[in-house]
Scaffold this motif. Structure first.
Motif, short mmCIF file in Angstrom:
data_model
loop_
_atom_site.label_atom_id
_atom_site.label_comp_id
_atom_site.label_asym_id
_atom_site.label_seq_id
_atom_site.Cartn_x
_atom_site.Cartn_y
_atom_site.Cartn_z
N PRO A 82 33.66 10.92 22.31
CA PRO A 82 34.34 12.18 22.69
C PRO A 82 33.35 13.24 23.19
CG PRO A 82 35.21 11.35 20.61
CD PRO A 82 34.00 10.53 20.93
N ALA A 83 32.21 13.34 22.54
CA ALA A 83 31.20 14.32 22.95
C ALA A 83 30.61 13.94 24.30
CB ALA A 83 30.10 14.43 21.90
N LEU A 84 30.35 12.64 24.51
CA LEU A 84 29.80 12.19 25.78
C LEU A 84 30.79 12.44 26.92
CD1 LEU A 84 27.36 10.78 27.07
CD2 LEU A 84 28.52 8.59 26.67
N GLN A 85 32.07 12.19 26.63
CA GLN A 85 33.11 12.45 27.63
C GLN A 85 33.18 13.95 27.96
OE1 GLN A 85 36.98 11.10 26.43
NE2 GLN A 85 37.96 11.63 28.37
N TYR A 86 33.05 14.78 26.94
CA TYR A 86 33.06 16.24 27.15
C TYR A 86 31.91 16.65 28.07
CZ TYR A 86 31.61 21.04 26.10
OH TYR A 86 31.18 22.33 26.21
N LEU A 87 30.72 16.12 27.83
CA LEU A 87 29.56 16.48 28.64
C LEU A 87 29.72 15.99 30.07
CD1 LEU A 87 26.68 15.72 26.11
CD2 LEU A 87 27.48 17.98 26.84
N HIS A 88 30.28 14.79 30.25
CA HIS A 88 30.54 14.29 31.59
C HIS A 88 31.56 15.17 32.31
CE1 HIS A 88 29.08 9.95 30.49
NE2 HIS A 88 28.07 10.76 30.80
N GLN A 89 32.56 15.62 31.58
CA GLN A 89 33.56 16.52 32.18
C GLN A 89 32.92 17.85 32.59
OE1 GLN A 89 36.55 16.71 29.11
NE2 GLN A 89 37.59 14.84 29.81
N ARG A 90 31.91 18.26 31.85
CA ARG A 90 31.19 19.48 32.20
C ARG A 90 30.24 19.27 33.38
NH1 ARG A 90 30.88 23.77 28.37
NH2 ARG A 90 29.72 24.77 30.08
N GLY A 91 30.16 18.03 33.86
CA GLY A 91 29.34 17.74 35.02
C GLY A 91 27.93 17.29 34.70
N VAL A 105 10.30 19.06 19.43
CA VAL A 105 11.54 19.61 18.88
C VAL A 105 11.23 20.42 17.62
CG1 VAL A 105 13.84 19.09 17.99
CG2 VAL A 105 12.83 17.64 19.77
N ILE A 106 11.70 21.67 17.57
CA ILE A 106 11.47 22.52 16.41
C ILE A 106 12.75 23.11 15.84
CG2 ILE A 106 9.11 23.15 17.06
CD1 ILE A 106 10.24 25.74 18.23
N ALA A 107 13.88 22.89 16.53
CA ALA A 107 15.16 23.43 16.05
C ALA A 107 16.28 22.80 16.88
CB ALA A 107 15.18 24.96 16.16
N PHE A 108 17.52 23.16 16.52
CA PHE A 108 18.69 22.70 17.27
C PHE A 108 19.65 23.86 17.48
CE2 PHE A 108 17.34 18.66 15.39
CZ PHE A 108 17.45 17.80 16.47
N SER A 109 20.42 23.74 18.55
CA SER A 109 21.59 24.59 18.74
C SER A 109 22.77 23.66 18.93
CB SER A 109 21.42 25.50 19.96
OG SER A 109 22.55 26.36 20.10
N GLY A 110 23.76 23.78 18.05
CA GLY A 110 24.90 22.88 18.09
C GLY A 110 26.14 23.59 18.61
N ARG A 111 26.75 23.03 19.67
CA ARG A 111 27.98 23.61 20.22
C ARG A 111 29.18 22.87 19.64
NH1 ARG A 111 32.26 23.68 23.36
NH2 ARG A 111 32.61 25.40 24.84
N ALA A 112 30.13 23.61 19.11
CA ALA A 112 31.32 23.00 18.51
C ALA A 112 32.08 22.20 19.56
CB ALA A 112 32.22 24.08 17.91
N LEU A 113 32.43 20.99 19.22
CA LEU A 113 33.17 20.14 20.14
C LEU A 113 34.63 20.57 20.22
CD1 LEU A 113 32.89 17.71 22.02
CD2 LEU A 113 33.44 16.24 20.07
N HIS A 114 35.15 21.10 19.12
CA HIS A 114 36.54 21.56 19.07
C HIS A 114 36.58 23.01 18.61
CE1 HIS A 114 37.51 17.31 19.42
NE2 HIS A 114 36.79 17.06 18.33
N LYS A 115 37.50 23.78 19.14
CA LYS A 115 37.62 25.18 18.77
C LYS A 115 38.06 25.30 17.32
CE LYS A 115 38.66 27.11 23.35
NZ LYS A 115 39.64 27.86 24.16
N ASP A 116 37.40 26.20 16.60
CA ASP A 116 37.73 26.47 15.21
C ASP A 116 37.50 27.96 14.96
OD1 ASP A 116 37.93 26.77 12.47
OD2 ASP A 116 36.85 24.91 12.00
N PRO A 117 38.55 28.72 14.70
CA PRO A 117 38.39 30.17 14.52
C PRO A 117 37.49 30.52 13.34
CG PRO A 117 40.59 29.45 13.84
CD PRO A 117 39.96 28.30 14.54
#
Length: 609
Positions: A138-147, A214-226
């Motif tokens: 699902p995450a790979l598909q999301y990134l492909h959809q983002r181009g 690599v010294i850190a990460f930034s994680g983007r939520a795959l699904h919206k969560d308020p």
């Protein structure tokens, strides 16, 4: 793994120009024989960092750090000597045998080594999950959809953190100690103080230092969560201080140097999309605004910074705040690109295509002044006289403080056309805006006023005061410098009865230099530096960068040796006087007679000198 032979190291050193390597990190400018720039190891307002292309050595006259090209990479990228050699070879596209490539890249600090190892393992695991497992589909598909292409995903080491406590279990299986796990920030703890994954159901963007580790990460939520933030960054650790890191600086710095421009984007996806589109000199800060430390990193690399934030209202407001912060930086040329149709870079590339985006980047930059005037004018009802004159007052205040006479003339004419006011009247009003003086005689500084002196960046380390050497140490430094460049002088010094440098550091360097001459065919000082501990590397680099006169004849050497002998005799006299005092106190007649005669002899020698 095999140890890299010295012949290979010398070959790499001989094919690399230290200026080319350091220029990827520091903007260097020629001054006389050497090149100067802002030191990458401490913050400063005036360049004290020096590189000698002739000697292939760098030295900072402020913080004292110095050495050759390998020492620079070791210090700037926090790696060991073998890893520095490999990095330099890769930079120069110099082939190196595979048996030497798996060198330990761990820093000297053991705690840092453990943390870097954990982050590297985490990055590899997240990337594997994204590209090779069903969990990551699902995450790979999301990134492909983002181009985002697979090549770009690999280039930026993008990954995915699933919702199954995978990283915690992975490190548990590796038997990583709890102290290291807690210090890493990769995991969180629950109420029972048990470890669990900090990042869950997030696309993971590794944050790397300028050396690409690599010294850190930034994680983007795959699904919206308020109840969850859209982006979640690693907490600050011993490796990661968000004020001192720019996303993509490791990949962008070479392109920034080549283009002589850095593009400041608002988000990670903008940087990645632009990179994929062919615009590779883009970076993003770790927060909503550029910090002083990040700004200093960029100032070391270029004088031209272009802001390219989102084209919508929040993005334009953020760009305006950035311009207000950056305009007082006298040594920076600030530009702004506002994308059409209120789009962000990622959206624009998707809708218009990469060539159109590259065209906008190359041809749509406006000056900070023009952007500010347009920003002040937005939503102003120019048919209302009050609003019209309020806008004119703000515009003139900006022009008074920031514009050159030529710019003032141009923008006065444009204001006249927009507002229906004679240009001569606007110029008269601008001329009447004189700097206001405070009661203490100092000129008050307006919001946008250009400062006479460059603005300080963060908490700057003051340049070290010039070191005042004693007469003896001055002579020793000069003699050691000559010895490093004259093998016949080395032989002369060896033949001198009881010759020795008084200062242990200089004596040790001299002895190591004699050993180096015996064991190596290449007698360059830049090669000798590799044989020294870090503190002595700094000393030798300092000597090499010092403006010492040439030793044109033996009289210079004789004078230096006499100074050293004179100082040695004075020390012997002082020691003899102290010994005589002890002999007097203990009533030792033989010792009294011995030290009295010694004092008489030394005193005569000193008078004769």
């Amino acid at each position: 793994m095999a140890r890299i032979p010295e012949s290979v190291i010398e070959d790499i050193r001989g094919q690399i120009n230290i200026v080319d390597v350091i220029s990827q990190y520091v903007q260097l400018k020629k001054s006389g024989k050497n090149l100067f720039g802002l030191c990458p190891f401490h913050e400063e307002t005036a360049p004290s960092f020096t590189v000698s292309e002739d000697k292939q050595i760098f030295h900072c006259f402020s913080c004292g750090r110095g050495g050759n090209v390998f020492k620079f990479i070791m210090d700037i990228d926090s790696v060991t000597f073998p890893e520095a050699v490999i990095k330099v070879a890769k930079f120069g596209n110099i082939p190196i045998d595979a048996q030497y490539l798996q060198q330990d890249s761990t820093p000297v600090n053991e705690a840092d080594r453990k943390l870097r190892d954990l982050y590297q393992q985490a990055q590899q695991l997240y990337h594997h999950v994204l590209v090779n497992t069903q969990l990551g589909q699902p995450a790979l598909q999301y990134l492909h959809q983002r181009g985002m292409t697979d090549e770009t995903i690999d280039q930026f080491s993008v990954g995915f953190a699933p919702n199954n406590n995978l990283l915690t279990l992975f490190f548990k299986d590796k038997q990583v100690d709890a102290e290291t796990l807690a210090a890493s920030g990769l995991l969180a703890t629950n109420r029972e103080n048990q470890f669990l994954d900090r990042f869950v159901e997030r696309v993971m963007f590794p944050i790397k230092d300028q050396g690409g580790q690599v010294i850190a990460f930034s994680g983007r939520a795959l699904h919206k969560d308020p109840n969850q933030p859209k982006y979640l960054n690693s907490p600050e650790t011993a490796l990661f201080n968000k004020r001192k890191v720019l996303f993509n600086y490791d990949l962008a710095k070479a392109e920034i140097r080549q283009e002589k421009t850095v593009l400041l984007f608002e988000g990670f996806m903008d940087v990645i999309s632009a990179f994929q589109a062919g615009v590779k000199n883009g970076v993003a800060s770790m927060g909503t605004s550029l910090t002083d430390e990040q700004l200093y990193m960029l100032q070391r690399t270029t004088n031209h910074l272009v802001i390219c934030y989102d084209g919508d209202t929040p993005g334009v407001k953020a760009a305006n705040r950035a311009v207000d912060m950056l305009m007082p930086q006298k040594n920076l040329d600030i530009g702004v690109i506002v994308l059409p149709d209120s789009q962000d870079p990622d959206e624009y590339i998707k809708t218009k295509g990469a060539p159109a985006f590259v065209n906008v980047i190359r041809n749509s930059e406006q000056s900070a002044l023009r952007f500010k005037l347009a920003y002040l004018k937005r939503d102003v009802n120019l048919s209302n006289d009050k609003f019209k004159f309020d806008y004119l007052s703000q515009a003139l205040d900006l022009l008074k403080d920031q514009a050159t006479p030529a710019e003032q003339s141009l923008y006065i004419q444009e204001l006249a056309n927009d507002l229906g006011i004679e240009a001569s009247a606007i110029k008269t009003q601008l001329d009447e805006l004189r700097p206001k003086h405070s009661g203490n005689g100092l000129t008050a500084k307006g919001k946008f006023q250009r400062q006479v002196e460059p603005q300080p960046v963060g908490t700057l380390q003051k340049p070290s005061a010039p070191v005042k050497y004693s007469q003896l140490e001055q002579a020793e430094r000069l003699l050691l410098y000559y010895a490093l460049h004259d093998e016949s002088l080395c032989r002369q010094l060896i033949s001198e009865p009881n010759f020795k440098f008084e200062h242990d550091t200089y004596q040790t360097i001299f002895e190591l230099w004699l050993t180096f001459l015996t064991n190596h065919d290449n007698h360059l000082v830049s090669a000798f530096i590799d044989q020294l501990p870090p503190d002595m590397q700094n000393v030798v680099a300092d000597l090499e960068m010092s403006a010492f006169p040439d030793a044109s004849n033996n009289l210079v050497i004789t004078d230096l040796l006499q100074v050293m002998a004179h100082q040695d005799a004075k020390k012997q006299l002082s020691d003899a006087q102290a010994a005589l005092k002890i002999a007097n106190e203990t009533g030792n007649v033989d010792e009294q007679l011995h030290w009295t005669n010694e004092i008489i002899k030394l005193s005569r020698d000193l008078k004769g000198a």
